[in-house]
Scaffold this motif. Structure first.
Motif, mmCIF file in Angstrom:
data_model
loop_
_atom_site.group_PDB
_atom_site.id
_atom_site.type_symbol
_atom_site.label_atom_id
_atom_site.label_comp_id
_atom_site.label_asym_id
_atom_site.label_seq_id
_atom_site.Cartn_x
_atom_site.Cartn_y
_atom_site.Cartn_z
ATOM 1 N N LYS B 26 0.839 -1.104 0.041
ATOM 2 C CA LYS B 26 0.127 -0.250 -0.055
ATOM 3 C C LYS B 26 1.085 1.339 0.017
ATOM 4 O O LYS B 26 1.695 1.538 0.763
ATOM 5 C CB LYS B 26 -0.662 0.088 1.191
ATOM 6 C CG LYS B 26 -2.063 1.108 1.320
ATOM 7 C CD LYS B 26 -2.872 0.753 2.624
ATOM 8 C CE LYS B 26 -4.130 1.667 2.269
ATOM 9 N NZ LYS B 26 -4.021 2.969 1.795
ATOM 10 N N GLY B 27 0.388 2.361 -0.853
ATOM 11 C CA GLY B 27 1.232 3.499 -0.691
ATOM 12 C C GLY B 27 2.614 3.557 -1.869
ATOM 13 O O GLY B 27 3.132 4.499 -2.206
ATOM 14 N N LYS B 166 -8.473 1.527 -5.070
ATOM 15 C CA LYS B 166 -7.374 1.493 -3.991
ATOM 16 C C LYS B 166 -5.803 1.483 -4.507
ATOM 17 O O LYS B 166 -4.946 1.796 -3.877
ATOM 18 C CB LYS B 166 -7.284 -0.118 -3.540
ATOM 19 C CG LYS B 166 -8.557 -0.585 -2.699
ATOM 20 C CD LYS B 166 -8.326 -1.683 -2.043
ATOM 21 C CE LYS B 166 -9.502 -2.131 -1.002
ATOM 22 N NZ LYS B 166 -9.757 -3.670 -1.065
ATOM 23 N N ALA B 167 -6.025 1.454 -6.013
ATOM 24 C CA ALA B 167 -4.637 1.525 -6.649
ATOM 25 C C ALA B 167 -4.857 2.296 -8.191
ATOM 26 O O ALA B 167 -5.985 2.022 -8.529
ATOM 27 C CB ALA B 167 -3.834 0.262 -6.612
ATOM 28 N N GLU B 195 0.378 12.010 -2.043
ATOM 29 C CA GLU B 195 -0.843 11.756 -1.138
ATOM 30 C C GLU B 195 -0.951 10.385 -0.842
ATOM 31 O O GLU B 195 -1.654 10.231 0.056
ATOM 32 C CB GLU B 195 -2.227 12.098 -2.026
ATOM 33 C CG GLU B 195 -2.361 13.478 -2.196
ATOM 34 C CD GLU B 195 -3.762 13.974 -2.811
ATOM 35 O OE1 GLU B 195 -4.256 12.994 -3.593
ATOM 36 O OE2 GLU B 195 -4.475 14.837 -2.381
ATOM 37 N N GLY B 196 0.088 9.637 -1.228
ATOM 38 C CA GLY B 196 0.101 8.113 -0.831
ATOM 39 C C GLY B 196 -0.662 7.230 -1.633
ATOM 40 O O GLY B 196 -0.939 6.093 -1.244
ATOM 41 N N ALA B 213 9.543 6.865 -8.248
ATOM 42 C CA ALA B 213 9.262 5.696 -7.720
ATOM 43 C C ALA B 213 9.777 5.470 -6.411
ATOM 44 O O ALA B 213 10.810 5.748 -6.041
ATOM 45 C CB ALA B 213 9.883 4.801 -8.719
ATOM 46 N N ASP B 214 9.231 4.379 -5.740
ATOM 47 C CA ASP B 214 9.737 3.682 -4.552
ATOM 48 C C ASP B 214 10.684 2.467 -5.019
ATOM 49 O O ASP B 214 11.703 2.278 -4.646
ATOM 50 C CB ASP B 214 8.895 3.192 -3.616
ATOM 51 C CG ASP B 214 7.949 4.168 -3.026
ATOM 52 O OD1 ASP B 214 8.646 4.910 -2.518
ATOM 53 O OD2 ASP B 214 6.573 4.259 -3.254
#
Lengths: 231, 253
Positions: B26-27, B166-167, B195-196, B213-214
């Motif tokens: 998530k996020g 959700k995504a 914003e997550g 990007a993470d």
């Protein structure tokens, strides 16, 4: 020689008008029926089920591949042999509806297939069901694309109702034939018939041409104009 | 939150996905890059089932989505259930796919009304707020054909957000845009990431991947070749194919 005998027209115009009314009535009934019935037929031809596709395809090709007059005569004269007896009016409505449903279903199919795949995908991605996607996204765009083509079919349907005279329906042409046979004023009567058909057929053709122009551009200007022309 | 295990997909003879596994929390903001034909768009479309994979499973919040394995055979669930899972993902397409017969607000309000059962007034109220968020409050009454590509794509983002997903799945969202319009779309996406929002982005925008990007994923020939945080991915890629691709991308820009 005075070819145009107006006194005959004055005497028989109620008969002609009644016939004309019948022509209009048949046109409207068949338009309504075939416009509706063509939707499931078009869908059947795009079905994932082979059998459904086969049935839909056979129906459409049979009706497009044989003369309308023959279909009409077949329904009126042959079906009684198997116990189905229809009066001329109903037989004509059935024949015209079957025939035009086949043609309109092809128009619908082309229209539906002209809507880009991305439209259905976008609707699906939003969680819309197949039914919602079809009714809210695909159909409105398809209808707009095919409206001019539908218009042209309605005009030819309007003229094809004259074929009902073959099975004794007293529409405009048959009314004219009766009067002409009684008065021998062929020129006058058939000229008046001609004018009456043309008085609907020609404006309808102009209307279709106008529709063509109106539906060929984008969506924006049309709506703006409807709202009172702020664009 | 999203888990893909061994996803396989073929078009006829051509195997486009050869067992892809991926886990997204998530996020997370995941950017997928790679040459065209590497299967990255197909992978994205498997997540919301626009494409049906032949093998592998997709899990959403731990639960298997879209289908079941009954006695070793894959059985798709009823369409209504698939639709229900699908709407958890917002998707943004390369060529926008706005509905041309609805105005901007209509585009955004349509699915909330039809699918979530909101009243038209409520859906439009929320729609106006969303359009404001993507900087298009003044285009509410416009028609898609009157907008620039960048504006269209921002409407498409608002339309997807209106379902409160959700995504978000982005399928090359800036590839069809003129260069000067790319920035405004990326800005909205940056804003969303901040914003997550959980995001999976197939893109050619290396700058965006680097900054937002993470994790960056490099795909080639239907497989994930390398997966790393952006600083490591761009500064010190491990795999030869990644290095070659990044070198080419750099030359182009």
């Amino acid at each position: 020689m005075d070819l145009l005998n107006l006194s005959v027209v004055a005497e028989y115009y109620p008969v002609l008008l009644r016939g004309f009314g019948m022509t209009i009535l048949m046109t409207l009934i068949v338009i309504t029926l075939s416009l509706t019935l063509a939707i499931p037929v078009a869908l059947s031809r795009m079905s994932g089920n082979f059998l459904v596709r086969l049935v839909g395809g056979t129906y459409v090709e049979l009706l497009r591949g044989t003369p309308l007059v023959l279909q009409l005569v077949y329904i009126y004269f042959v079906l009684p042999g198997v116990g189905i007896r229809l009066d001329g009016f109903v037989a004509a409505l059935v024949a015209l509806t079957l025939h035009y449903t086949a043609y309109l279903s092809e128009v619908y199919r082309a229209g539906i297939q002209s809507v880009p795949k991305g439209q259905t995908q976008a609707a699906s991605a939003l969680g819309m069901s197949r039914g919602q996607t079809f009714i809210r996204i695909v159909l409105p765009q398809a209808v707009r694309t095919v409206t001019p083509a539908l218009g042209n079919y309605f005009i030819s349907l309007f003229k094809d109702t004259a074929l009902a005279s073959v099975v004794t329906v007293q529409e405009l042409l048959f009314s004219g034939q009766i009067i002409a046979a009684r008065t021998y004023q062929y020129f006058t009567i058939y000229t008046v018939c001609m004018i009456m058909y043309f008085s609907v057929g020609y404006p309808a053709a102009l209307f279709v041409r106008w529709l063509e122009k109106r539906t060929s551009g984008g969506y924006a200007r049309r709506r703006r104009r409807q709202k009172g022309g702020q664009a | 939150m999203i888990e893909l295990n061994g996803i396989e997909k073929s078009y006829g003879e051509l195997k486009v996905l050869k067992g892809v596994s991926l886990s997204v929390a998530k996020g997370d903001v995941i950017c997928i890059i790679g040459p065209s034909g590497s299967g990255k768009s197909t992978l994205l479309r498997c997540i919301n089932y626009l494409e049906e994979p032949e093998a592998g499973e997709i899990r959403l919040d731990g639960k298997i989505a879209y289908r079941d394995i009954v006695r070793g055979r894959i059985v798709a669930r009823p369409r209504a259930e698939i639709d229900a899972t699908r709407r958890e993902f917002g998707m943004v397409f390369q060529d926008f796919n706005l509905f041309p017969h609805m105005n901007v607000l209509g585009n955004v309000a349509e699915a909330p009304v039809r699918v979530r059962g909101l009243t038209r007034a409520e859906a439009e109220r929320r729609g106006v707020a969303l359009l404001d968020r993507v900087g298009l409050a003044n285009k509410v009454d416009s028609w898609p054909e009157e907008l620039s590509g960048g504006q269209k794509q921002r409407v498409a983002i608002a339309r997807a957000l209106a379902m409160e997903p959700k995504a978000m799945l982005f399928d090359e969202p800036t590839s069809a845009l003129d260069p000067e319009l790319v920035g405004e779309v990326l800005e909205v996406m940056r804003f969303l990431a901040a914003e997550g929002m959980t995001m999976i982005v197939v893109t050619h925008e290396m700058g965006f991947a680097r900054q937002v990007a993470d994790r960056v994923i490099f795909m080639d020939q239907g497989q994930i070749v390398e997966e790393a945080p952006p600083e490591q991915f761009f500064a010190a890629p491990r795999m030869p194919r990644t290095k070659a691709f990044l070198r080419m991308a750099q030359q182009e820009s």
